[in-house]
Write an enzyme that holds these catalytic residues in place. Structure first.
Site, PDB file in Angstrom:
ATOM      1  N   GLY A  92     105.974 108.789 -53.432  1.00  0.00           N
ATOM      2  CA  GLY A  92     106.500 107.745 -54.294  1.00  0.00           C
ATOM      3  C   GLY A  92     107.077 106.604 -53.465  1.00  0.00           C
ATOM      4  O   GLY A  92     107.224 106.704 -52.245  1.00  0.00           O
ATOM      5  N   ASP A  94     107.499 102.345 -52.316  1.00  0.00           N
ATOM      6  CA  ASP A  94     106.666 101.236 -51.857  1.00  0.00           C
ATOM      7  C   ASP A  94     106.430 101.344 -50.353  1.00  0.00           C
ATOM      8  O   ASP A  94     106.140 102.427 -49.849  1.00  0.00           O
ATOM      9  CB  ASP A  94     107.325  99.904 -52.241  1.00  0.00           C
ATOM     10  N   ILE A  95     106.587 100.272 -49.630  1.00  0.00           N
ATOM     11  CA  ILE A  95     106.278 100.261 -48.204  1.00  0.00           C
ATOM     12  C   ILE A  95     107.546 100.461 -47.374  1.00  0.00           C
ATOM     13  O   ILE A  95     108.623  99.993 -47.745  1.00  0.00           O
ATOM     14  CB  ILE A  95     105.577  98.945 -47.794  1.00  0.00           C
ATOM     15  N   THR A  96     107.417 101.199 -46.283  1.00  0.00           N
ATOM     16  CA  THR A  96     108.530 101.357 -45.359  1.00  0.00           C
ATOM     17  C   THR A  96     107.994 101.508 -43.940  1.00  0.00           C
ATOM     18  O   THR A  96     106.783 101.558 -43.710  1.00  0.00           O
ATOM     19  CB  THR A  96     109.423 102.553 -45.746  1.00  0.00           C
ATOM     20  N   GLY A 166     111.119 108.960 -50.100  1.00  0.00           N
ATOM     21  CA  GLY A 166     109.890 108.934 -50.889  1.00  0.00           C
ATOM     22  C   GLY A 166     109.279 110.319 -50.880  1.00  0.00           C
ATOM     23  O   GLY A 166     109.093 110.904 -49.806  1.00  0.00           O
ATOM     24  N   CYS A 195     110.485  98.614 -48.927  1.00  0.00           N
ATOM     25  CA  CYS A 195     110.554  99.231 -50.258  1.00  0.00           C
ATOM     26  C   CYS A 195     110.255  98.232 -51.372  1.00  0.00           C
ATOM     27  O   CYS A 195     110.538  98.485 -52.547  1.00  0.00           O
ATOM     28  CB  CYS A 195     111.913  99.885 -50.495  1.00  0.00           C
TER      29      CYS A 195
END
Length: 238
Positions: A92, A94-96, A166, A195
């Site tokens: 789960g 977004d981007i990190t 996540g 995120c």
């Protein structure tokens, strides 16, 4: 049901794919046992073995299944130039960013032995981080609608994210986990919108940045293990 013992393994500094492979090695064993138990209801039931992996990754940006690719700022050429990998994941969020100086924790827990509550599971991981930060005189906090652990500037409404979370759950067995910034080079976060949060009052930080000194990674790991034992009511062994 209860499960009191969690196997701990520090897999060191590894590429993202290797970390994922080792997660699935534990995950698949647990799922296989659960399926055998389900298909043999009259026989003796085998107990699964939950595990907790710690590692540091080589520099990599990972994009969650609900993430947006336009939150990646760096071009493909820049990624190559800087030696940063990019990976799509099924977790789960977004981007990190993952990289050296960051403790990445992968709990592979059979939640049949804990509880069937995804929200509580995430809150419990946050609690582990919050308790660990207290040892460094830092007050971690949650923000409604923003998973992870944050620090707040006491004078202004500004928040700094110190730990991203996540997860993915399959057959009530967890995958992925948390990324805790300890001595992380925060410049890498300039290549993404972390995120997917574009709020100018929210940024990224690390324990090292907050305290102005380098932190002993093994010390943090020991604190994390103790706090996992406390929050999840388990004993961790190697």
């Amino acid at each position: 049901m209860t499960q009191n013992n969690i196997l701990y393994k520090d897999i060191g500094r590894v590429g993202y794919d290797e970390g994922l492979r080792q997660q699935y090695e534990f995950h698949d064993k647990i799922v296989d046992i659960k399926l055998k138990n389900k298909n043999n209801p009259e026989g003796s039931r085998m107990q699964t073995q939950s595990a907790l992996l710690f590692c540091e990754h080589n520099p990599v940006y990972t994009l969650g299944k609900s993430g947006k690719i336009n939150n990646l700022i760096f071009s493909e050429d820049v990624l190559v130039q800087k030696g940063i990998e990019f990976k799509n994941t099924n977790r789960g969020g977004d981007i990190t960013y993952h990289g050296p100086g960051q403790i990445v924790g992968y709990p592979i827990f059979d939640l049949d032995y804990f509880y069937h509550d995804v929200h509580r599971y995430v809150r419990d991981i946050e609690e582990v981080i919050i308790l660990t930060l207290q040892n460094y005189g830092l007050e971690g906090m949650r923000i409604k609608g923003a998973t992870g652990v944050w620090l707040k500037d006491s004078e202004v409404e500004q928040y700094r994210k110190v730990c991203a979370i996540g997860i993915h759950i399959s057959r009530w067995v967890t995958l992925h986990g948390f990324a805790f910034n300890i001595n992380t080079d925060l410049d890498y976060f300039s290549g993404i919108i972390p995120c997917g949060i574009q709020d100018k009052n929210k940024s990224v930080t690390s324990i090292s940045k907050e305290l102005g000194l380098k932190i002993e990674m093994d010390e943090v790991k020991e604190l994390l293990l103790k706090n996992f034992e406390k929050v999840f009511d388990v004993t961790i062994f190697e």
